[in-house]
Design an enzyme around this catalytic site. Structure first.
Site, PDB file in Angstrom:
ATOM      1  N   GLY A 139       0.840  -1.203   0.000  1.00 34.21           N
ATOM      2  CA  GLY A 139       0.000   0.000   0.000  1.00 34.21           C
ATOM      3  C   GLY A 139       0.872   1.250   0.000  1.00 34.21           C
ATOM      4  O   GLY A 139       1.990   1.227   0.492  1.00 34.21           O
TER       5      GLY A 139
ATOM      6  N   ARG B  87       0.537  -4.768  -5.248  1.00 31.96           N
ATOM      7  CA  ARG B  87       0.610  -5.835  -4.248  1.00 31.96           C
ATOM      8  C   ARG B  87       1.055  -7.144  -4.910  1.00 31.96           C
ATOM      9  O   ARG B  87       0.815  -8.218  -4.395  1.00 31.96           O
ATOM     10  CB  ARG B  87      -0.729  -5.981  -3.534  1.00 31.96           C
ATOM     11  CG  ARG B  87      -1.078  -4.763  -2.670  1.00 31.96           C
ATOM     12  CD  ARG B  87      -1.876  -5.167  -1.458  1.00 31.96           C
ATOM     13  NE  ARG B  87      -2.413  -4.038  -0.721  1.00 31.96           N
ATOM     14  CZ  ARG B  87      -1.834  -3.516   0.347  1.00 31.96           C
ATOM     15  NH1 ARG B  87      -0.697  -3.980   0.778  1.00 31.96           N
ATOM     16  NH2 ARG B  87      -2.404  -2.516   0.975  1.00 31.96           N
TER      17      ARG B  87
ATOM     18  N   ASP C 173       5.375  -5.079   6.149  1.00 33.67           N
ATOM     19  CA  ASP C 173       5.901  -6.382   6.575  1.00 33.67           C
ATOM     20  C   ASP C 173       5.811  -7.448   5.483  1.00 33.67           C
ATOM     21  O   ASP C 173       6.735  -8.258   5.337  1.00 33.67           O
ATOM     22  CB  ASP C 173       5.289  -6.842   7.893  1.00 33.67           C
ATOM     23  CG  ASP C 173       3.789  -6.919   7.846  1.00 33.67           C
ATOM     24  OD1 ASP C 173       3.174  -5.996   7.284  1.00 33.67           O
ATOM     25  OD2 ASP C 173       3.215  -7.886   8.360  1.00 33.67           O
TER      26      ASP C 173
ATOM     27  N   THR D 248       4.787   2.114   6.683  1.00 33.30           N
ATOM     28  CA  THR D 248       3.366   1.831   6.879  1.00 33.30           C
ATOM     29  C   THR D 248       2.754   2.867   7.812  1.00 33.30           C
ATOM     30  O   THR D 248       3.385   3.282   8.785  1.00 33.30           O
ATOM     31  CB  THR D 248       3.105   0.429   7.465  1.00 33.30           C
ATOM     32  OG1 THR D 248       1.702   0.321   7.760  1.00 33.30           O
ATOM     33  CG2 THR D 248       3.882   0.134   8.736  1.00 33.30           C
TER      34      THR D 248
ATOM     35  N   ASP E 287       0.548   2.013   9.688  1.00 28.04           N
ATOM     36  CA  ASP E 287       0.114   1.218  10.843  1.00 28.04           C
ATOM     37  C   ASP E 287       1.107   1.252  12.009  1.00 28.04           C
ATOM     38  O   ASP E 287       0.747   0.894  13.136  1.00 28.04           O
ATOM     39  CB  ASP E 287      -0.097  -0.247  10.428  1.00 28.04           C
ATOM     40  CG  ASP E 287      -1.077  -0.392   9.274  1.00 28.04           C
ATOM     41  OD1 ASP E 287      -1.906   0.513   9.090  1.00 28.04           O
ATOM     42  OD2 ASP E 287      -1.004  -1.409   8.555  1.00 28.04           O
TER      43      ASP E 287
ATOM     44  N   ASP F 165       3.491  -0.710  12.764  1.00 28.42           N
ATOM     45  CA  ASP F 165       3.516  -1.999  13.470  1.00 28.42           C
ATOM     46  C   ASP F 165       4.711  -2.876  13.098  1.00 28.42           C
ATOM     47  O   ASP F 165       4.734  -4.064  13.439  1.00 28.42           O
ATOM     48  CB  ASP F 165       2.216  -2.773  13.172  1.00 28.42           C
ATOM     49  CG  ASP F 165       2.040  -3.067  11.687  1.00 28.42           C
ATOM     50  OD1 ASP F 165       2.814  -2.529  10.870  1.00 28.42           O
ATOM     51  OD2 ASP F 165       1.120  -3.830  11.337  1.00 28.42           O
TER      52      ASP F 165
ATOM     53  N   ARG G  44      -4.745  -2.045  10.426  1.00 30.92           N
ATOM     54  CA  ARG G  44      -4.752  -3.495  10.238  1.00 30.92           C
ATOM     55  C   ARG G  44      -4.911  -4.197  11.581  1.00 30.92           C
ATOM     56  O   ARG G  44      -5.829  -3.878  12.307  1.00 30.92           O
ATOM     57  CB  ARG G  44      -3.499  -3.950   9.488  1.00 30.92           C
ATOM     58  CG  ARG G  44      -3.792  -5.125   8.574  1.00 30.92           C
ATOM     59  CD  ARG G  44      -2.567  -5.703   7.982  1.00 30.92           C
ATOM     60  NE  ARG G  44      -1.953  -4.896   6.976  1.00 30.92           N
ATOM     61  CZ  ARG G  44      -2.329  -4.842   5.698  1.00 30.92           C
ATOM     62  NH1 ARG G  44      -3.365  -5.536   5.287  1.00 30.92           N
ATOM     63  NH2 ARG G  44      -1.695  -4.104   4.838  1.00 30.92           N
TER      64      ARG G  44
HETATM   65  O1  F6P Z   1      -1.170  -1.320   5.913  1.00 30.08           O
HETATM   66  C1  F6P Z   1      -1.668  -0.071   5.591  1.00 30.08           C
HETATM   67  C2  F6P Z   1      -3.150  -0.131   5.376  1.00 30.08           C
HETATM   68  O2  F6P Z   1      -3.601   1.165   5.059  1.00 30.08           O
HETATM   69  C3  F6P Z   1      -3.948  -0.728   6.528  1.00 30.08           C
HETATM   70  O3  F6P Z   1      -4.100   0.183   7.595  1.00 30.08           O
HETATM   71  C4  F6P Z   1      -5.219  -1.110   5.829  1.00 30.08           C
HETATM   72  O4  F6P Z   1      -5.904  -2.159   6.487  1.00 30.08           O
HETATM   73  C5  F6P Z   1      -4.717  -1.578   4.492  1.00 30.08           C
HETATM   74  O5  F6P Z   1      -3.464  -0.975   4.274  1.00 30.08           O
HETATM   75  C6  F6P Z   1      -5.636  -1.255   3.349  1.00 30.08           C
HETATM   76  O6  F6P Z   1      -5.076  -1.778   2.198  1.00 30.08           O
HETATM   77  P1  F6P Z   1      -5.664  -1.490   0.736  1.00 30.08           P
HETATM   78  O7  F6P Z   1      -5.276  -0.102   0.353  1.00 30.08           O
HETATM   79  O8  F6P Z   1      -5.030  -2.507  -0.130  1.00 30.08           O
HETATM   80  O9  F6P Z   1      -7.144  -1.614   0.827  1.00 30.08           O
END
Ligand code: F6P
Length: 345
Positions: free
Chosen positions: A14, A76, A107, A129, A131, A133, A175
């Site tokens: 992402g 991805r 990660d 990220t 997040d 994390d 997440r």
């Molecule tokens: O890991 C970053 C994040 O924004 C998370 O907080 C969220 O769950 C996820 O990516 C969303 O991913 P996508 O943009 O693929 O929907």
């Protein structure tokens, strides 16, 4: 191992505010201080697998520091999910004479980077990220920007809540970890925060809210981390997974709202912040953190390091083994959450 002064750089997974700051820093440090050439790999691993690259020099990265997203694009796609590991990137690496690759990712991306390093590719990781994390680092760039956006949203939602005698649920990303929820809830003065690391009890939340309203505070704001389990007895929402096998999250607050409304008798509304938290210009903190990490990654690449990740430890940026970073996904510690919980109600 092949020696080359061509550094590859890619952003995968992402997007995240601050990616362009890292790219700019890697390119500028590598070209200006290490006399290296830099090849930008487009769309994350996809570009490395399919040979899509562009040369990057200092001029190519001017003016991007404050820009959200990534000038390289991301995806991805993964060399171990959609290909056969090193074999699927070998052609691009060799035809561009790429030596080390600076991999900027979360990660899932860093786990693939480690596997490629084990197969012989020189890899320096940069943790990315919102997040916050990733193990082995105190901070990831992007988190501060997401926190700022979530906090501003809570501030705005609080003023409308005040006028309506409502409970407002604000669902934030993160997440499986509750860093954004905990910090934004603390910064925004939330009356309750629900995070995956701490089991929650909606009866207890309702009691706090009823008490608060009884004392004359006619609104409540509850911050909900997207990764919490659904309320007891409620089926998890149907969901898809991404290329790294992560479940796509979002919307659990809609399962909480009717239960809190029933328990309290107060109208309960939901705002899901979603990708707003990842867009737009990075904060000064994220620009600086991204810049420092990018500079450190270029230095490590020039020094021939591999299988390492740059990490923020206290006030310093240090190299840590990638293996350490990907095995430890960092959750909110009890002490921090307890500080936030002091102010509930
Ligand atoms: O890991 C970053 C994040 O924004 C998370 O907080 C969220 O769950 C996820 O990516 C969303 O991913 P996508 O943009 O693929 O929907």
């Amino acid at each position: 191992m092949r020696e080359s002064n061509v550094v590859g750089v890619l952003t995968a997974g992402g997007d995240c505010p601050g990616l362009n700051a890292v790219i700019r820093a890697v390119v500028t440090r590598a070209t200006e201080r290490h006399d290296a050439e830099v090849v930008g790999i487009l769309n994350g691993w996809e570009g490395l697998m399919e040979g899509r690259t562009r040369p990057l020099d200092r001029d190519a990265v001017r003016g991007i520091l404050a820009r959200g997203g990534t000038i390289l694009g991301t995806s991805r796609m993964d060399p171990y999910v959609h290909g056969d590991g090193y074999e699927s990137v070998r052609r691009t690496v060799e035809s561009n004479d790429i030596g080390p690759v600076v991999v900027i990712g979360g990660d899932g991306t860093l786990r693939s980077a480690l596997r490629l390093a084990e197969e012989g590719l020189k890899v320096v990781g940069v943790p990315k990220t919102i997040d916050n994390d990733i193990g082995a680092t105190d901070w990831t760039f992007g988190f501060d920007t997401a926190l700022e956006i979530a906090t501003e949203a809570i501030d705005r939602i609080t003023t409308t809540a005040e006028s309506h005698n409502r409970i407002m649920l604000v669902e934030v990303m993160g997440r499986t970890k509750g860093w954004i929820a905990t910090y934004a809830g603390m910064a925004g003065g939330a009356d309750a925060i629900l995070i995956p690391e701490v089991p929650y009890d909606l009866e207890a939340v309702a009691k706090v809210i009823r008490g608060r309203h009884r004392r004359g505070h006619a609104y409540s704001v509850v911050v909900v981390a997207e990764g919490i389990e659904p309320p007891a007895g409620v089926q998890a929402r149907e969901g898809t997974t991404d290329a790294f096998g992560f479940k796509r999250l979002g919307g659990v607050a809609y399962q909480i709202a009717p239960i809190l409304e029933d328990l309290t008798g107060f109208e309960t509304r939901v705002t899901v912040l979603g990708h707003l938290q990842r867009g737009g210009t990075p904060t000064a903190f994220d620009r600086v953190l991204g810049t420092r990490m990018g500079v450190a990654a270029a230095d490590l690449a020039a020094a021939g390091a591999s299988g390492v990740m740059v990490a923020a430890r206290g006030a310093r940026i240090v190299p840590v083994p990638l293996a350490e970073a990907v095995t430890d996904i960092r959750g909110v510690d009890h002490e921090t959450f307890d500080m936030a919980a002091t102010f509930f109600g």
